[in-house]
Write an enzyme that holds these catalytic residues in place. Structure first.
Site, PDB file in Angstrom:
ATOM      1  N   CYS A  90     -16.917  -5.866 -15.823  1.00 11.57           N
ATOM      2  CA  CYS A  90     -17.934  -4.934 -15.338  1.00 11.57           C
ATOM      3  C   CYS A  90     -19.057  -4.796 -16.373  1.00 11.57           C
ATOM      4  O   CYS A  90     -20.208  -4.548 -16.021  1.00 11.57           O
ATOM      5  CB  CYS A  90     -17.340  -3.551 -15.072  1.00 11.57           C
ATOM      6  N   ASP A 124       0.795  -1.225   0.000  1.00 13.63           N
ATOM      7  CA  ASP A 124       0.000   0.000   0.000  1.00 13.63           C
ATOM      8  C   ASP A 124       0.832   1.283   0.000  1.00 13.63           C
ATOM      9  O   ASP A 124       0.582   2.188  -0.788  1.00 13.63           O
ATOM     10  CB  ASP A 124      -0.961  -0.015   1.197  1.00 13.63           C
ATOM     11  N   LYS A 178      -7.577  13.488  15.639  1.00 12.36           N
ATOM     12  CA  LYS A 178      -8.242  14.729  15.227  1.00 12.36           C
ATOM     13  C   LYS A 178      -9.227  14.527  14.077  1.00 12.36           C
ATOM     14  O   LYS A 178     -10.386  14.971  14.176  1.00 12.36           O
ATOM     15  CB  LYS A 178      -7.193  15.785  14.873  1.00 12.36           C
ATOM     16  N   CYS A 185     -21.672  -3.036  -5.437  1.00  6.26           N
ATOM     17  CA  CYS A 185     -21.140  -3.801  -6.575  1.00  6.26           C
ATOM     18  C   CYS A 185     -21.751  -5.204  -6.629  1.00  6.26           C
ATOM     19  O   CYS A 185     -21.646  -5.966  -5.661  1.00  6.26           O
ATOM     20  CB  CYS A 185     -19.626  -3.903  -6.466  1.00  6.26           C
ATOM     21  N   ARG A 226      -2.765  -2.199  -7.187  1.00  3.86           N
ATOM     22  CA  ARG A 226      -3.836  -2.625  -8.097  1.00  3.86           C
ATOM     23  C   ARG A 226      -3.307  -2.935  -9.489  1.00  3.86           C
ATOM     24  O   ARG A 226      -3.722  -3.910 -10.119  1.00  3.86           O
ATOM     25  CB  ARG A 226      -4.933  -1.562  -8.151  1.00  3.86           C
TER      26      ARG A 226
END
Length: 377
Positions: free
Chosen positions: A188, A134, A298, A247, A141
């Site tokens: 998709c 990450d 915060k 999704c 990805r």
């Protein structure tokens, strides 16, 4: 050593150490990604959290000279919380996104990658390996897509056949010439639900995300939240799951393969009012182990105030008045004033007017005026 056989051994071992999916990719330049990132940069769509230059993010050999392949790994995480507490009047709760349930995934993925690296080095002593999760330069990805872990959906997430998009990703660049796997086809199709449902229009079009409008990004900022997004936040404290929950590929996807990712309901869905007075030590003890704590308390407290305003929770009025008058942080004082105005009782408006007389910060005074304007709506 026969690299093809060794690859099979690596795949088999990955299952032993709890890696749900593994794939192998070439180290060719990510040319299409580089063009897309350049366009994102030119349009001002980046979050600012990205690491490295365009070249470092798209040219694996810059990260490991002599690199010959990349190993991509995926770990599935749950989409449903067992015994989730309800958010009820008088005890309203916020929510952390699913990717922040359980132990920080960076730690868990690094553990799995370290075990995999030790296995590889033991059998291939001359192996050179560079792992990242990450926060590294490479796009997790883009690597996962090339390695056949899944396809890149219109929601900008990797969607796997087995686990949907509920997966954490990591990778390991190596000088071992593993044969690359085949990417999977985009499926998709005509579905555009995620783009149409995005609360802020951050999904500009399929596969293109304006991070500056994404709630997942906005919940991590530390300044005042822009006005146009305050009503979109709902009770989100960290992250946003909308483009995943709508999704169709995620329907009935819920995996509890790793005990580390099981959420503590009181952490993943905490009561809002106690968050407003939590000390730094208490915050670190309770929320420190989850990824959503990385920006400190915060932003979480600011978001909690906006969630209470969203609910118009009158039981929070006394605590919000205390914050507006006494908190040393202008963002918290100002957001509390805005929240009081939205809750909208006579006591709220009287408290704002009283606090105005003692307030010196211009940003906070501006927020107080916004709060008072709710009287006229």
């Amino acid at each position: 050593m026969d690299i093809r056989t060794f690859k099979e051994e690596v795949v088999a071992y990955s299952k032993e150490v709890g890696i749900d999916k593994i794939g192998f990719a070439s180290v060719d330049v990510f040319g299409e990604l580089k063009a897309r990132l350049k366009r994102q940069q030119d349009l001002g769509y980046q979050s600012g959290f990205e690491k490295g230059s365009l070249e470092e993010r798209t040219e694996p050999n810059r990260l490991l000279p002599g690199a010959q392949s990349i190993i991509s790994v995926a770990l599935a995480y749950p989409s449903k919380m067992h015994d989730a507490p309800r958010s009820v009047k008088g005890e309203r709760r916020g929510i952390f996104c699913r990717a922040s349930w359980g132990r920080d995934y960076h730690d868990v993925l690094r553990d799995r990658l370290q075990k995999l690296a030790a296995f590889i080095k033991e059998r291939f002593p001359e192996a050179e390996l560079s792992s990242m999760v990450d926060t590294g330069e490479l796009s997790d990805r883009a690597v996962a897509e090339r390695a056949g872990i899944g396809f890149s959906g219109k929601n900008s997430a990797i969607i796997t056949e087995e686990f949907g998009s509920y997966v954490y990703l990591g990778e390991m660049v190596t000088n071992i010439p593993f044969e690359p796997d085949e990417p999977v086809d985009d499926s998709c199709g005509d579905c555009n639900i995620c783009v149409d449902t995005c609360p802020t229009g951050a999904l500009v079009e399929g596969g293109q995300l304006n991070a500056q409008r994404c709630i997942a990004f906005l919940t991590q900022t530390k300044d005042f939240l822009p006005d146009e997004f305050r009503t979109k936040l709902g009770n989100r404290l960290y992250g946003c799951d909308t483009c995943q929950t709508v999704c169709p590929k995620n329907r009935k996807k819920d995996f509890h393969n790793h005990k580390e990712f099981e959420p503590d309901p009181e952490v993943a869905k905490p009561k809002l009012i106690p968050l407003l007075s939590i000390s730094n030590r208490e915050f670190k003890e309770k929320f420190g182990p989850v990824s959503g704590s990385w920006r400190g308390k915060k932003p979480i407290q600011r978001n909690a105030i906006l969630a209470l305003a969203h609910y118009k929770d009158k039981t929070a009025v006394d605590e919000l008045i205390r914050l507006m008058k006494d908190d040393p942080r202008p963002v918290i004082r100002g957001t509390a004033a805005y929240g009081l105005g939205k809750i909208g009782t006579a006591a709220c408006y009287a408290a704002i007017e009283e606090a105005q007389a003692a307030e010196e910060n211009e940003d906070v005074l501006f927020e107080m005026e916004k709060g008072l304007q709710f009287q006229n709506q």
